[in-house]
Design a protein around this motif. Sequence first.
Motif, short mmCIF file in Angstrom:
data_model
loop_
_atom_site.label_atom_id
_atom_site.label_comp_id
_atom_site.label_asym_id
_atom_site.label_seq_id
_atom_site.Cartn_x
_atom_site.Cartn_y
_atom_site.Cartn_z
N PRO A 91 0.82 -1.21 0.00
CA PRO A 91 0.00 0.00 0.00
C PRO A 91 0.85 1.26 0.00
O PRO A 91 0.49 2.27 -0.61
N ASP A 92 2.00 1.20 0.65
CA ASP A 92 2.88 2.35 0.76
C ASP A 92 3.25 2.91 -0.61
O ASP A 92 3.28 4.12 -0.81
N ALA A 93 3.54 2.00 -1.55
CA ALA A 93 4.02 2.43 -2.86
C ALA A 93 2.92 3.06 -3.69
O ALA A 93 3.19 3.72 -4.68
N GLY A 94 1.65 2.85 -3.27
CA GLY A 94 0.57 3.38 -4.08
C GLY A 94 -0.02 4.68 -3.56
O GLY A 94 -0.89 5.25 -4.19
N PHE A 95 0.46 5.14 -2.41
CA PHE A 95 -0.10 6.36 -1.85
C PHE A 95 0.31 7.58 -2.66
O PHE A 95 1.47 7.74 -3.01
N VAL A 96 -0.66 8.43 -2.94
CA VAL A 96 -0.39 9.60 -3.78
C VAL A 96 -0.31 10.86 -2.92
O VAL A 96 0.42 11.78 -3.23
N THR A 97 -1.07 10.92 -1.84
CA THR A 97 -1.04 12.12 -0.99
C THR A 97 -0.29 11.77 0.30
O THR A 97 0.41 10.77 0.36
N GLU A 103 -5.95 11.10 1.20
CA GLU A 103 -5.77 9.87 0.44
C GLU A 103 -7.14 9.23 0.17
O GLU A 103 -7.39 8.73 -0.92
N LEU A 104 -8.01 9.27 1.15
CA LEU A 104 -9.33 8.69 0.97
C LEU A 104 -10.11 9.43 -0.11
O LEU A 104 -10.89 8.83 -0.85
N ARG A 137 -3.87 11.95 10.45
CA ARG A 137 -2.49 11.47 10.59
C ARG A 137 -1.77 11.45 9.25
O ARG A 137 -2.37 11.26 8.19
N ALA A 138 -0.45 11.67 9.30
CA ALA A 138 0.36 11.53 8.09
C ALA A 138 0.48 10.05 7.76
O ALA A 138 0.65 9.22 8.66
N LEU A 139 0.39 9.72 6.47
CA LEU A 139 0.43 8.31 6.07
C LEU A 139 1.73 7.65 6.52
O LEU A 139 1.76 6.49 6.89
N LYS A 147 -2.07 1.18 7.26
CA LYS A 147 -1.86 1.59 5.87
C LYS A 147 -2.73 0.76 4.93
O LYS A 147 -3.34 1.27 4.00
N GLN A 148 -2.77 -0.56 5.20
CA GLN A 148 -3.55 -1.44 4.34
C GLN A 148 -5.03 -1.04 4.39
O GLN A 148 -5.71 -1.00 3.37
N ARG A 149 -5.50 -0.70 5.58
CA ARG A 149 -6.90 -0.30 5.70
C ARG A 149 -7.15 1.03 4.99
O ARG A 149 -8.20 1.22 4.37
N VAL A 150 -6.19 1.94 5.08
CA VAL A 150 -6.35 3.21 4.36
C VAL A 150 -6.39 2.95 2.86
O VAL A 150 -7.20 3.54 2.13
N ALA A 151 -5.53 2.04 2.38
CA ALA A 151 -5.52 1.74 0.95
C ALA A 151 -6.87 1.18 0.52
O ALA A 151 -7.40 1.54 -0.54
N ILE A 152 -7.41 0.28 1.33
CA ILE A 152 -8.73 -0.27 0.98
C ILE A 152 -9.78 0.83 1.03
O ILE A 152 -10.62 0.96 0.13
#
Lengths: 542, 332, 353
Positions: A91-97, A103-104, A137-139, A147-152
């Motif tokens: 998930p880390d590699a896919g975060f844009v913000t 991010e959401l 919070r900062a990612l 992180k995984q939950r934020v990505a989902i």
Amino acid sequence: MIRFDHVTFTYAEAPEPALRDVDLHIPGGELWLVIGETGSGKSTLLQAINGLVPHFTGGELLGRVEVDGLATSTHPPRELAGTVGMVGQDPDAGFVTDVVEDELAYTMENLGVAPAVMRRRVEDVLDLLNLHPLRTRALASLSSGQKQRVAIGSALTASPRVLVLDEPTSALDPGAAEEVLAALTRLVHDLGITVVTAEHRLERVLQYADRVAVVEGGRVSVASPAEAMVGASVVPPVVALGRAVGWSPLPLSVRDARRLADGLRSRLPVGPVVPPHHAPDGDPDVVPLPGAVVGSTTRLGARYGSVVALRDVSLDVRAGEVLAVMGRNGAGKSTLLAHLAGLREPTDGKVTIDGQVPHRLKARDLVRRVALVPADPGMLLYAETIDAECRGADRDSALDPGTTRAAVERIVPGLDPAAHPRDVSEGQRLGVALGVVLAPAPPLVLLDEPTRGLDYVAKARLVEILRELSASGHAVVMATHDVELVAEVAGRVVVLADGEVVADGPAREVVCHSPIFAPQVAKVLAPDEWLTVAEVEAALAS
Amino acid sequence: MADALASGAAPERPDRRRRCGARCLVALAIVLSGAIAGSTGAFGGTRRACAASGNHVPIVIDFGTVSSPAGPGTVRTLCVAVGSRATGSDVLAAASAQLGWPAPRYNSIGLLCAIGGYPSAPACADRSGSHFLYWSYWRGAASGWTYQSAGPATLRPSSCESRGGCTVEGWRFVDGADTSASGLPEPRGPSDPAAICPPVATTTPATSPAPAGTGTTHTPTAPAVPGGASTPGAPTTTARRGTSAATSTTTPGGHAPARHGGGHSSTATTAPRHRAQVALGPVQAAAGRTAAPTAHTGGGGHRNAAVGLGIGVMAVLAVLAVGFVQTRRTHP
Amino acid sequence: MPRSLHPAAWWIWALALGAAALRTKNPLVLLLIGAVAWLVVVSRRGNAPWARSFGSFVRIGIWVVVIRVALQVLFAVRLPGHELFALPSIELPSWMAGVSLGGPVTTEALVTAFYEGLQLAVLLACVGAANSLASPYRLLRCLPTVLYEAGVVVTVALSFAPQASTSVHRVQEARRLRGRPHTGVQGLRGLAVPVLEGALDRSLFLAASMDARGYGRKALVPEGRRRVTNVALGLGVMATLIGAYGLLDGSSPSGLGLPALACGAVLLAGALGLGGARSSRSRYRPDPWLLPEWITVAAGVAAYVGVAVSARLDAASLNPGTSPIVAPSLPVYATAGVLLAAVPAFATPRPAP
């Protein structure tokens, strides 16, 4: 909802197609589990659903993929963003913000959702995935599970019809994995979203799946979970238990199995059983505990800035024991290993390996005393071929030529020495890395998340290797979330929470009494303390 | 769980490079401030002029058609005593010191901006319309002038005492408008070194004290109009040509502007002055008008600069102090 | 109410301050600009990871000064003056007249180099201030859809530095685990390839992720309109660049700067309006532009105007001579303007904790 129509896909310059004549129909509102060995084409199948294959990867796709009536051939991934939500392995590699809330909202912003709707959906998803304490919070400051939950969550806010996940729980501790899976089932049951997920840890997901797609060499076959388990070569422990005892239909979840287990309990001896591996009169090649202390920490404390990673950790690691370090994501497991391996200087207390202070040792002396295989074993390998890798290792550690090659051969026999370390399977790569660091014969071996990304076959081989290591007098310390692996090999378990040791004792005691860390067999046969199917089989046979 | 290698960003360990960087900067600051103090103390001093061990270089400084501190269309000719390995810059600096002018001003890339305080700062090779206004650099020999494409700091003129003989250092202020089809206007002064510095026999230099500080001011015969509209071509050739004999007996003009330039050095005041006074009447007047105020602003400027420097440093320190208070408040 | 200021406000403030720094070599003014930037940063930065970047920029700035002076010593442009020491010099061929290796080093040359290095360092500090005050990602959100490729490139670039530093760390640790030297020149060898490989992989992954999440969805814009947009965009960027050059370079004709900048701004606004009119993007919790934003922008512009007025009235004080060395004086208007630029340290809301 999703339709694959005779799809054959070949990566550019690849000799073999990655997908062969895939014909698939996934109806709406189902949870599909995609299983298969590493490199079988699982990820390709998943990426074909939202058009990343072939739009982003290149290559040639024959046939037709359709999602919700939209063909991926004419709709690039960005046009499908509102229909398919994609969650990658890392998930880390896919975060844009950089902030949870942003991010959401990111996908919705791109889709042009009205601001008022966005606000509401973000709140909904924050609640659904239990993310609201993290909203500002900062990612970068989140744990892997968070992180995984934020990505989902960020895939969900766009309210897609389809959610595609590639190994969503492989990096998560059992608690966090349960949370994520609970959220996924809720999506399927309450919102009717179609979920397609790939996963190696069948024991976590199998019970929730409606259908299973088995990918083998690019071919896909579909079955119900129970059917798939009947013929499968590798199965989760609860299924293996069912097979061993002869239950029919095969139980897929702990709950199913518990219903059938009453009869079994009466056939088994009561009370704590002595494990066959550690029986005093058992195998002669087992070194009886306790052996000599090969590594120890005394009131070890570690701090990163203001974050305390370890506090007052005192441990002795003895020759011949397999010690599992468990705990939540971010509990300090990796930090503990890093200190034992001499990668970090302790903030407080001290670390001793073989009478030496590891972080002060020269690299060449260090590798003779301790070996660490990181979670991504590929990090350790940088030569062009496995053979070159082995020769390099001989040179670095001043070993006799051929020592490393022999060590690798012992762990992964029959490997092509001319192959590139990147081209072999995940399990073989772990084996090569392990062989390379074991060649100088260090008494202490550290493994960080050794089963991450491993399929069942590779995992079974890893269990054998670990047993051999411990039998030959190595002390093994592994940080892991994999409770089944712990049940198979660990003699002792240390549980860390927020950097402190909260439990330290024989695996059976620590694991069976924990609701989170208990393996499936223990859950099925609770309150009796059985750990593995092998134990039950042995007890039944006697 | 994050893998062992990635977990926790970089561990807290002292960053040696940062310290070195900071140390280097502090060291540099100390060296620089010491150097500045040293050189501003020596500012205006005539360092090379007296270091002469009998080396002389002839120089012609021509303010061209413009009005200048030394008067419109002034041409200065003198024979300068310099150190043994002097560069063109050194010769010019020595000449300026000898004439009592402010030191030549250069810009950050070493381009000569001003001689004798002309043009005044911060102008440097500025444009006027489509033309550039700048100092051109020449070398003169008996055969005539040659334009120099290298800068004065890189060229070392040979002294008249050296075996190969010397050349004349020529400076001419050019207004691009002067440029004719035949090229840049040359300095209006003798290009023949022998006409400025008396040819010295191989006798010991110590026995010929006269050349040090001798100089001639050429004024074009047609009186230059202060607007610079005079015709420069003809007078140049008819300008009085100082022979070695003439040099020793005629105008030791250096002293006149020297007095106006703040009276730092008057190395050449032993010679009779009456004739020069007569010849230079209008020039002096012009020089007096423009040079005197410059000198004053220079002195006053020093005092103001010191005050300004103090206030500036205080302002920087004050801002930093407020910043420290803020750090305490925001990150207690 | 604590909130974070609009990122564009911080950037305009910082760029105006940087533009002011570009017009002066007076060390007092430059140091004052640096001090003001630092003051505002420590007063108004948040807790995010990027907020710590000011220190790195200052460190780079210090190195710029050191390197600039070192270069001046080695490849001196020979500024005549008070000789401090002399290095053995190598005469270069005549076609490279004016450049020399080694040779005498004068105080004047060192001071000149120091001023120039300081100017660059202060400029870096201004950019660093903007970096630590404004979230780069929030700034990116303001980027109009017309600039799709630019958006991807910038996002990938933003993620590159932190990822590369993590990679370097991991590769170094892995080397230690393998018993190879992991520091020094030997450690450096073989470091670049795995690090770049990792960064490249991640960049590709990030670009794929952005794509999969709908970044750069095309709005339906007629072909002719798109062409007009592109031409306006190109012209606008060009005019803006010319205008910026005019404003920054004191010697350019005075009629060039502002009109060209205004012209460019109008063209750009038109292009973005045309391109964005049918854009399908929307904003989640858009950053408001209120009084504090105006104050911040005005404060930055005040610094530039102050310096520009000083440049008009008293040019010598902005560029104190270094050959001969003149003690730097304090230009009144520039000082006042730069001090005004410190106002945002107090007149803006605190960032949310």
